[in-house]
Design a protein around this motif. Structure first.
Motif, PDB file in Angstrom:
ATOM      1  N   ARG A  10       0.790  -1.237   0.000  1.00  0.00           N
ATOM      2  CA  ARG A  10       0.000   0.000   0.000  1.00  0.00           C
ATOM      3  C   ARG A  10       0.816   1.277   0.000  1.00  0.00           C
ATOM      4  O   ARG A  10       0.253   2.363  -0.168  1.00  0.00           O
ATOM      5  CB  ARG A  10      -0.916   0.018   1.229  1.00  0.00           C
ATOM      6  CG  ARG A  10      -1.864  -1.163   1.307  1.00  0.00           C
ATOM      7  CD  ARG A  10      -2.751  -1.106   2.528  1.00  0.00           C
ATOM      8  NE  ARG A  10      -1.967  -1.197   3.761  1.00  0.00           N
ATOM      9  CZ  ARG A  10      -2.443  -0.890   4.965  1.00  0.00           C
ATOM     10  NH1 ARG A  10      -3.675  -0.454   5.096  1.00  0.00           N
ATOM     11  NH2 ARG A  10      -1.685  -1.007   6.039  1.00  0.00           N
ATOM     12  N   ARG A  72       0.984   6.982   0.758  1.00  0.00           N
ATOM     13  CA  ARG A  72      -0.020   6.038   0.269  1.00  0.00           C
ATOM     14  C   ARG A  72       0.023   5.978  -1.246  1.00  0.00           C
ATOM     15  O   ARG A  72       0.085   7.015  -1.911  1.00  0.00           O
ATOM     16  CB  ARG A  72      -1.406   6.458   0.738  1.00  0.00           C
ATOM     17  CG  ARG A  72      -1.591   6.275   2.221  1.00  0.00           C
ATOM     18  CD  ARG A  72      -2.925   6.748   2.707  1.00  0.00           C
ATOM     19  NE  ARG A  72      -4.032   6.178   1.935  1.00  0.00           N
ATOM     20  CZ  ARG A  72      -5.304   6.303   2.280  1.00  0.00           C
ATOM     21  NH1 ARG A  72      -5.626   6.970   3.375  1.00  0.00           N
ATOM     22  NH2 ARG A  72      -6.244   5.777   1.546  1.00  0.00           N
ATOM     23  N   VAL A  79       2.012   9.435   5.014  1.00  0.00           N
ATOM     24  CA  VAL A  79       1.635   8.582   6.134  1.00  0.00           C
ATOM     25  C   VAL A  79       2.512   8.886   7.339  1.00  0.00           C
ATOM     26  O   VAL A  79       2.046   8.930   8.468  1.00  0.00           O
ATOM     27  CB  VAL A  79       1.740   7.092   5.734  1.00  0.00           C
ATOM     28  CG1 VAL A  79       1.671   6.184   6.945  1.00  0.00           C
ATOM     29  CG2 VAL A  79       0.668   6.744   4.726  1.00  0.00           C
ATOM     30  N   GLU A 101      -4.063  11.618  10.894  1.00  0.00           N
ATOM     31  CA  GLU A 101      -5.185  11.099  10.110  1.00  0.00           C
ATOM     32  C   GLU A 101      -4.899   9.728   9.493  1.00  0.00           C
ATOM     33  O   GLU A 101      -5.816   9.065   9.016  1.00  0.00           O
ATOM     34  CB  GLU A 101      -5.552  12.088   8.986  1.00  0.00           C
ATOM     35  CG  GLU A 101      -6.076  13.424   9.469  1.00  0.00           C
ATOM     36  CD  GLU A 101      -4.972  14.375   9.956  1.00  0.00           C
ATOM     37  OE1 GLU A 101      -5.306  15.327  10.671  1.00  0.00           O
ATOM     38  OE2 GLU A 101      -3.782  14.163   9.640  1.00  0.00           O
ATOM     39  N   GLN A 102      -3.647   9.303   9.502  1.00  0.00           N
ATOM     40  CA  GLN A 102      -3.277   8.020   8.900  1.00  0.00           C
ATOM     41  C   GLN A 102      -3.070   6.921   9.939  1.00  0.00           C
ATOM     42  O   GLN A 102      -2.791   5.770   9.590  1.00  0.00           O
ATOM     43  CB  GLN A 102      -2.003   8.180   8.053  1.00  0.00           C
ATOM     44  CG  GLN A 102      -2.101   9.239   6.972  1.00  0.00           C
ATOM     45  CD  GLN A 102      -3.169   8.935   5.937  1.00  0.00           C
ATOM     46  OE1 GLN A 102      -3.524   7.791   5.692  1.00  0.00           O
ATOM     47  NE2 GLN A 102      -3.695   9.983   5.317  1.00  0.00           N
ATOM     48  N   ARG A 103      -3.201   7.250  11.201  1.00  0.00           N
ATOM     49  CA  ARG A 103      -2.961   6.276  12.271  1.00  0.00           C
ATOM     50  C   ARG A 103      -4.096   5.249  12.351  1.00  0.00           C
ATOM     51  O   ARG A 103      -5.222   5.523  11.951  1.00  0.00           O
ATOM     52  CB  ARG A 103      -2.814   6.987  13.612  1.00  0.00           C
ATOM     53  CG  ARG A 103      -1.589   7.874  13.670  1.00  0.00           C
ATOM     54  CD  ARG A 103      -1.472   8.592  14.999  1.00  0.00           C
ATOM     55  NE  ARG A 103      -0.457   9.632  14.886  1.00  0.00           N
ATOM     56  CZ  ARG A 103      -0.478  10.768  15.556  1.00  0.00           C
ATOM     57  NH1 ARG A 103      -1.450  11.020  16.414  1.00  0.00           N
ATOM     58  NH2 ARG A 103       0.479  11.659  15.383  1.00  0.00           N
ATOM     59  N   GLY A 104      -3.755   4.083  12.895  1.00  0.00           N
ATOM     60  CA  GLY A 104      -4.753   3.062  13.141  1.00  0.00           C
ATOM     61  C   GLY A 104      -5.112   2.216  11.936  1.00  0.00           C
ATOM     62  O   GLY A 104      -6.083   1.460  11.976  1.00  0.00           O
ATOM     63  N   ARG A 105      -4.341   2.294  10.876  1.00  0.00           N
ATOM     64  CA  ARG A 105      -4.626   1.547   9.644  1.00  0.00           C
ATOM     65  C   ARG A 105      -3.542   0.530   9.301  1.00  0.00           C
ATOM     66  O   ARG A 105      -3.571  -0.075   8.240  1.00  0.00           O
ATOM     67  CB  ARG A 105      -4.789   2.524   8.483  1.00  0.00           C
ATOM     68  CG  ARG A 105      -5.902   3.522   8.697  1.00  0.00           C
ATOM     69  CD  ARG A 105      -5.972   4.526   7.583  1.00  0.00           C
ATOM     70  NE  ARG A 105      -6.928   5.570   7.919  1.00  0.00           N
ATOM     71  CZ  ARG A 105      -7.253   6.541   7.111  1.00  0.00           C
ATOM     72  NH1 ARG A 105      -6.699   6.628   5.921  1.00  0.00           N
ATOM     73  NH2 ARG A 105      -8.125   7.449   7.486  1.00  0.00           N
ATOM     74  N   GLY A 106      -2.556   0.403  10.183  1.00  0.00           N
ATOM     75  CA  GLY A 106      -1.476  -0.550   9.942  1.00  0.00           C
ATOM     76  C   GLY A 106      -0.358  -0.033   9.060  1.00  0.00           C
ATOM     77  O   GLY A 106       0.582  -0.766   8.748  1.00  0.00           O
ATOM     78  N   TYR A 107      -0.413   1.233   8.681  1.00  0.00           N
ATOM     79  CA  TYR A 107       0.622   1.780   7.797  1.00  0.00           C
ATOM     80  C   TYR A 107       1.993   1.831   8.465  1.00  0.00           C
ATOM     81  O   TYR A 107       3.008   1.569   7.821  1.00  0.00           O
ATOM     82  CB  TYR A 107       0.252   3.187   7.317  1.00  0.00           C
ATOM     83  CG  TYR A 107      -0.941   3.259   6.401  1.00  0.00           C
ATOM     84  CD1 TYR A 107      -1.087   2.396   5.323  1.00  0.00           C
ATOM     85  CD2 TYR A 107      -1.922   4.210   6.603  1.00  0.00           C
ATOM     86  CE1 TYR A 107      -2.180   2.486   4.478  1.00  0.00           C
ATOM     87  CE2 TYR A 107      -3.021   4.309   5.766  1.00  0.00           C
ATOM     88  CZ  TYR A 107      -3.145   3.449   4.701  1.00  0.00           C
ATOM     89  OH  TYR A 107      -4.220   3.537   3.864  1.00  0.00           O
ATOM     90  N   GLU A 110       3.583  -1.549   8.463  1.00  0.00           N
ATOM     91  CA  GLU A 110       3.976  -1.876   7.087  1.00  0.00           C
ATOM     92  C   GLU A 110       5.240  -1.122   6.671  1.00  0.00           C
ATOM     93  O   GLU A 110       6.176  -1.711   6.118  1.00  0.00           O
ATOM     94  CB  GLU A 110       2.810  -1.532   6.164  1.00  0.00           C
ATOM     95  CG  GLU A 110       2.932  -1.999   4.749  1.00  0.00           C
ATOM     96  CD  GLU A 110       1.656  -1.749   3.945  1.00  0.00           C
ATOM     97  OE1 GLU A 110       1.789  -1.518   2.725  1.00  0.00           O
ATOM     98  OE2 GLU A 110       0.541  -1.778   4.508  1.00  0.00           O
TER      99      GLU A 110
END
Length: 176
Positions: A10, A72, A79, A101-107, A110
């Protein structure tokens, strides 16, 4: 070392460019980033310009600190920032911050995993360390998902941006 570009499912990890100044400046307005990371407070646009235009390129050239921005693939949005910093021969420190705003998505997991994999393959690392101020549970969660072993708490390890000494967690990840 010449800068590298890393790719995950991603994300695209690459060196920051002057086109990223506004995104870094905006991200570093976050109170959590200012509290838990060693960025200047207050964080000014000139701080982002100096970081991207001077400091980070010099660190790559000196082979002591390799910082990549994670973006992204679907939107191009920043990110976060992910780095490996030389501690001693064969030992590197993983550092990172993520855009609110990008936290909590596993970025972050990764991006950090990609950077650590690159470190094992390229830097002849035998250990990667992670440090975080006690209370930074989001950073600790990322480190633990990456397989770091939290090895202890260092009492009053450093003076934070708020001017007071803080305890820090330390963890290690050994070469697979």
């Amino acid at each position: 070392m010449d800068p590298v570009t890393l790719e995950t499912t991603r994300l695209m990890l690459r060196t920051f460019t002057l086109a990223d100044v506004d995104a870094v400046y905006e991200a570093c307005q976050d109170q959590a980033i200012q509290h838990y990371t060693p960025v200047p407070v207050p964080y000014r646009r000139t701080d982002a310009e100096q970081l991207i235009g001077e400091k980070l390129p010099a660190q790559w050239a000196e082979d002591r600190d390799y910082t990549l921005g994670a973006f992204r693939k679907d939107t191009g949005a920043l990110v976060g920032s992910y780095c490996l910093t030389l501690v001693s021969r064969g030992v590197w420190e993983l550092g990172y911050w993520a855009v609110r705003e990008q936290r909590g998505r596993g970025y972050s997991v990764e991006a950090a995993r990609a950077l650590c994999d690159w470190g094992w393959a390229t830097l002849d690392a035998h250990r990667i360390e992670w440090w975080a101020m006690v209370g930074n549970t989001a950073s600790r969660a990322v480190a633990e998902k990456l397989g770091f072993t939290v090895e202890g708490t260092l009492r009053k390890r450093s003076i934070a941006n708020d001017g007071t000494p803080h305890d820090w967690w330390v963890g290690g990840l050994l070469r697979p």
